[in-house]
Design an enzyme around this catalytic site. Structure first.
Site, PDB file in Angstrom:
ATOM      1  N   GLU A 117       0.613  -1.580  -0.407  1.00 32.70           N
ATOM      2  CA  GLU A 117       0.333   0.046   0.007  1.00 32.70           C
ATOM      3  C   GLU A 117       1.380   1.603  -0.182  1.00 32.70           C
ATOM      4  OE1 GLU A 117      -0.707  -2.594   2.312  1.00 32.70           O
ATOM      5  OE2 GLU A 117      -2.062  -3.572   1.660  1.00 32.70           O
ATOM      6  N   HIS A 171     -14.995  -1.514   1.905  1.00 28.05           N
ATOM      7  CA  HIS A 171     -14.735  -2.049   2.639  1.00 28.05           C
ATOM      8  C   HIS A 171     -14.724  -1.382   3.849  1.00 28.05           C
ATOM      9  CE1 HIS A 171     -14.605  -4.744  -0.738  1.00 28.05           C
ATOM     10  NE2 HIS A 171     -15.034  -5.953   0.155  1.00 28.05           N
TER      11      HIS A 171
END
Lengths: 613, 613
Positions: A355, A404
């Protein structure tokens, strides 16, 4: 081509000027600059292709100081190149000067702010990817790295990504001066350790004496001649090189020299060499002809997950705008960035489960004017938080999407639930935080994001939710929507995303009891629609209920209450948020367990009304 | 020692039970479990030393699933070991069950929550460091890693740290099943790529067929026999191994099998093998005899930086408590953690510039009951934000210290300034956020931190500030201090850290104008002293001024205003915070530029009073 004597003189000038600017500021990192003087002198004299009079020239090389604390060296180079005057250089670290303690894009030749170690190289990977895959121009990306920052995992994410993509337009230069802030690095002068690691990640590696200009020159030439893989030049250097009082000595990090005059004399005095940095050959970036994608529109009352709407909207946006690119962290079938990939594969970048590199690559691509959308689970954006923080300081224009969000994801449990993303991303300077509750508003907001300055963040929901708004309705950043209201509402309920639907269900239930809720869709969490919020609470006697799928800190509740207080509104407020670490369960069970479902909203509304009647 | 047949049967049972629990839950990651069945069966049968009836036994080995999504495999192991029943295993992912979607310490055999990839191995490094350097016990740490998560830089921080520390009690097992969530990993089945990287970081590496139990057994034996360096077992496996409908196929990630009955039949049916996992030899942890350190006390009116007080307080705490350990990210001469190191070198750990590993090592050490204090620049804690988030889910007891908060650091510029730390760390579940303004309160709070549950954070200031409180004054978490008050105060000013001193200076100035400020030291930002705040604003007609060296979002202003609104207090508030990205400058210049110095407080107070008189 410069002679060895020329290069020596130039390197000494860079050292002297580093000492001088730190002396003027009485702080800074001259010794970290002095170790890399030959590395930068040789680069600028013989290899860099850069038009300092036209930093926007797309054919320019890029030079990124990943070791941002060596800023005195960078500014000394800018002076030598005639980009800044000696006088301006000596405003180093003064209030209002663009010659800041660490480089920022306040200077037009600085692509990105550095100073948080381990970020320059991953960002450079993004610039190099843009060079290969987007611009398709032969510019090179040169990165000066410190050896201390090689301990950052983000550097190895960059090594892996660059090796994987075969970025032969990228050269990392590691200034192995052995000494960190408070002592020796883990690897000291073990150049072979760096070499074997770099090679294991698919790089061409060259060990060199960093003070031997001819050797450095040969290494850069070899880097330029290497195809199919990136090159790292691993240079053995001495911190504070050239001044006995500091050279290779501990406790000399991050401070001006005690006796600058003596050091300057030892280095041969002040020089004013001007370097004519070679300009790049002209070149224009590739232009894409996007595949056509029909506009996205959902029928009111149908159900679609906002994460799915994100993917479809992004695909449509990519058709309308050739500058939009998408990156994802190996979850594109969850974030639905795959919908973009399906139609614009040449502008989609799989960044795998890394990430930090995901964010950094996006930052690097926006350096070249692209509009990157980077997506992963919202929870995992926390992995790149420092990169997002620094991107704001870089004045980067960058869109993030986190899917999410919150307990409503259900069974996967708390490790996958973003419950702090609104708080952490609101606290990024100049950021925009959007949290739509239906498909059509998502589509509109995604399109708006591509023109927003700074860091914008879209929070999406895993489950499908009913479409509330007609496809032709417009949404503005900083707005809100009154989804349900009447002339005699009792309480304003502010919600967004998944909880908006719970609020609407609660309103329906309470209507049967004679309690009327005014329901606000706070799709724009930052900036807030303060006028709309004031009007709503004014119409409901100051009674306010906020409900969010997020921890109680720093989210919608705090943002709304504080904005209303700033506007002089006194409210009677109940804030519903996730009070405890959730476990696994079905989405509806977890919303109920967290006390943020329709039933909890009904109870809270009844209580609020009974205590404030 | 189990026969090959025994091991095969056990592995098949683990597969079958993984399929069964996912089938019961209708979700989960059975295929990611099936690839590692032999890896775990052989480990548990022949190598793990663990007393499931006494998870607190200090001599136990540690087994951490860094690939937390393979939780069905972990639970299948727990069933085989008799730790949980088959019935409980089948409550997988149900509301209220401790058999959660990803492992959490709701189960006593789970050290830490995993599920955010790339965290299990770095945390295991911390446990292994505790084994070598603190407990000095021969337990081993076994970590099951996914190949997808090898893209996370944090894994390479862990490889470097473990190699550097020669952690031969640590074994990483990489389940190279080639397939991530949406496709192949960067390295696929190129085991040699992982091997060369691991070796380059100083590990012993073994390539193995992960479905050949004898080969896996030999690899583990070799790992146990390897001294001086950690071992990685790089296992070639097939995702979904044993069931043709899913084996090595794409799009089979993270879902229950379509036909569980058929799969179970193909795997040979349900078994109920019970495994008697070997218990460890008894052993007691080393106990430290701390060096004596005199109590720390500063004279009121003298000046000391709270970061210096942190270091001295921590050294004293380390003398009083043998369980306290300190870790730092290569800036111990800035955070002053070096003061602890100087007197307790055997409980100090230099983690270099690798903030993720810094946090993870601390989490690992608290697994073994130590009380870690981890420090770096507050800005760089953002690098480990996901680790802090997950530490909260792990119910870790962990103290963090971030120095160099806010614009008041001065010349180094925005990359080094924490301006979002209060917001981001307040939004960690169950966290405590402390921000003292003087040396003596810092000393008291550091001592209290060692007994706080969850994540606690201390924000310290770079520059020296006057000591305000006598050394014998007590401070409580959740308290505040009325530093200046009278019976006819006009405005409550809430400040902390550097801005408290600005508020006091402003109060002095305004007193000459007949304006009286009530000044609250909000040293405990979370939890807040709501009673104290209510009393203060009640005494000043609801007039409130907050001032903080932080962005306006999620910090002191929002926390205070919202808490007061929650308590039913209507306030007339002015919030002062950092409005724009600062540059370099002297601390006083930057405080003025941000509008948070004494002069700005005076102006804001005058305005507030004139508009609310």
């Amino acid at each position: 081509m410069k002679t060895p004597d020329d290069l020596h003189e130039l390197a000494q000038q860079l050292r002297v000027d580093s000492v001088r600017s730190a002396a003027a500021a009485k702080s800074g990192h001259p010794t970290s600059s002095m170790s890399a003087a030959e590395l930068i002198a040789v680069l600028a004299a013989n290899h860099l292709r850069y038009d300092f009079s036209a930093p926007e020239n797309p054919a320019n090389d890029h030079l990124i100081f990943s070791k941002g604390h060596a800023s005195p060296l960078l500014y000394a180079l800018y002076k030598a190149a005639g980009a800044i005057t000696d006088d301006e250089m000596l405003t180093f670290r003064q209030l209002g000067s663009r010659i800041e303690g660490h480089p920022t894009p306040a200077l037009p030749w600085v692509d990105v702010a550095t100073g948080s170690l381990g970020q320059g190289l991953p960002i450079a990977v993004g610039v190099a990817m843009a060079g290969h895959h987007l611009d398709r121009l032969p510019y090179r990306v040169w990165v000066l790295c410190g050896d201390s920052e090689m301990a950052e995992g983000s550097m190895w994410e960059a090594f892996e990504a660059a090796g994987f993509h075969g970025l032969d337009n990228l050269t990392a230069i590691i200034d192995v001066n052995r000494l960190g802030q408070r002592g020796e690095t883990m690897s000291g002068w073990d150049l072979a350790a760096y070499r074997s690691r770099a090679e294991a990640f698919g790089w061409h590696a060259i060990e060199v004496d960093g003070h031997d200009s001819a050797a450095v020159d040969a290494a850069y030439r070899e880097a330029r001649d290497t195809t199919g893989k990136p090159t790292v030049v691993i240079a053995r250097t001495r911190k504070g090189k050239g001044v006995k009082a500091v050279e290779d000595l501990p406790d000399k990090h991050g401070k001006a020299l005690d006796d600058a005059e003596a050091a300057i004399a030892e280095l041969g005095g002040v020089r004013s060499i001007t370097l004519d940095v070679a300009r790049p050959a002209t070149g224009e970036p590739h232009s894409f002809t996007p595949a056509a994608v029909p506009p996205v529109a959902y029928e009111v009352g149908s159900k679609v997950a906002t994460r799915k709407a994100y993917g479809q909207a992004l695909a449509a946006l990519g058709a309308a705008r050739a500058d939009v690119v998408a990156l994802d962290g190996e979850v594109s079938n969850s974030t639905h960035a795959e919908d973009f990939k399906a139609v614009h594969p040449d502008r989609f970048f799989e960044m795998y489960i890394a990430e930090q590199q995901l964010i950094a690559a996006a930052v690097g691509m926006q350096v070249r004017g692209y509009r990157p959308f980077a997506s992963t689970f919202a929870a995992f954006l926390s992995r790149g938080y420092d990169f997002i923080r620094m991107a704001a300081i870089s004045r980067a224009n960058l869109s993030l999407c986190g899917s999410h969000a919150g307990v409503s994801i259900g069974e996967d449990g708390p490790s996958q639930m973003a419950l702090e993303d609104i708080a952490s991303l609101r606290a990024v300077h100049g950021s925009t935080v959007l949290y739509p509750s239906d498909g059509n508003s998502t589509v509109k907001l995604v399109a708006l994001m591509a023109d927003l300055p700074g860091i914008s963040y879209l929070r999406t929901t895993r489950g499908a939710t009913p479409v509330l708004y007609p496809a032709d309705e417009e949404f503005r950043v900083g707005g809100s929507r009154l989804v349900r209201s009447s002339d005699d509402d009792h309480i304003t309920v502010v919600a967004a995303g998944i909880t908006l639907h719970e609020a609407l269900a609660a309103a329906e239930t309470l209507a049967g009891e004679g309690v009327s809720l005014r329901v606000v869709d706070l799709y724009s969490v930052k900036p807030l629609d303060i006028d709309g919020l004031c009007a709503a609470v004014d119409a409901t006697g100051g009674r306010l209920l906020t409900v969010e799928d997020h921890w109680p800190e720093g989210g919608i509740g705090e943002a709304v209450v504080t904005a209303l207080a700033d506007a002089g509104r006194a409210v009677r407020v109940t804030r519903l948020a996730v009070p405890a670490i959730p476990g696994s369960g079905q989405p509806a069970e977890l919303l109920a367990g967290a006390g943020i479902d329709a039933e909890a909203i009904c109870s809270a509304a009844r209580n609020l009304l009974s205590t404030t009647a």
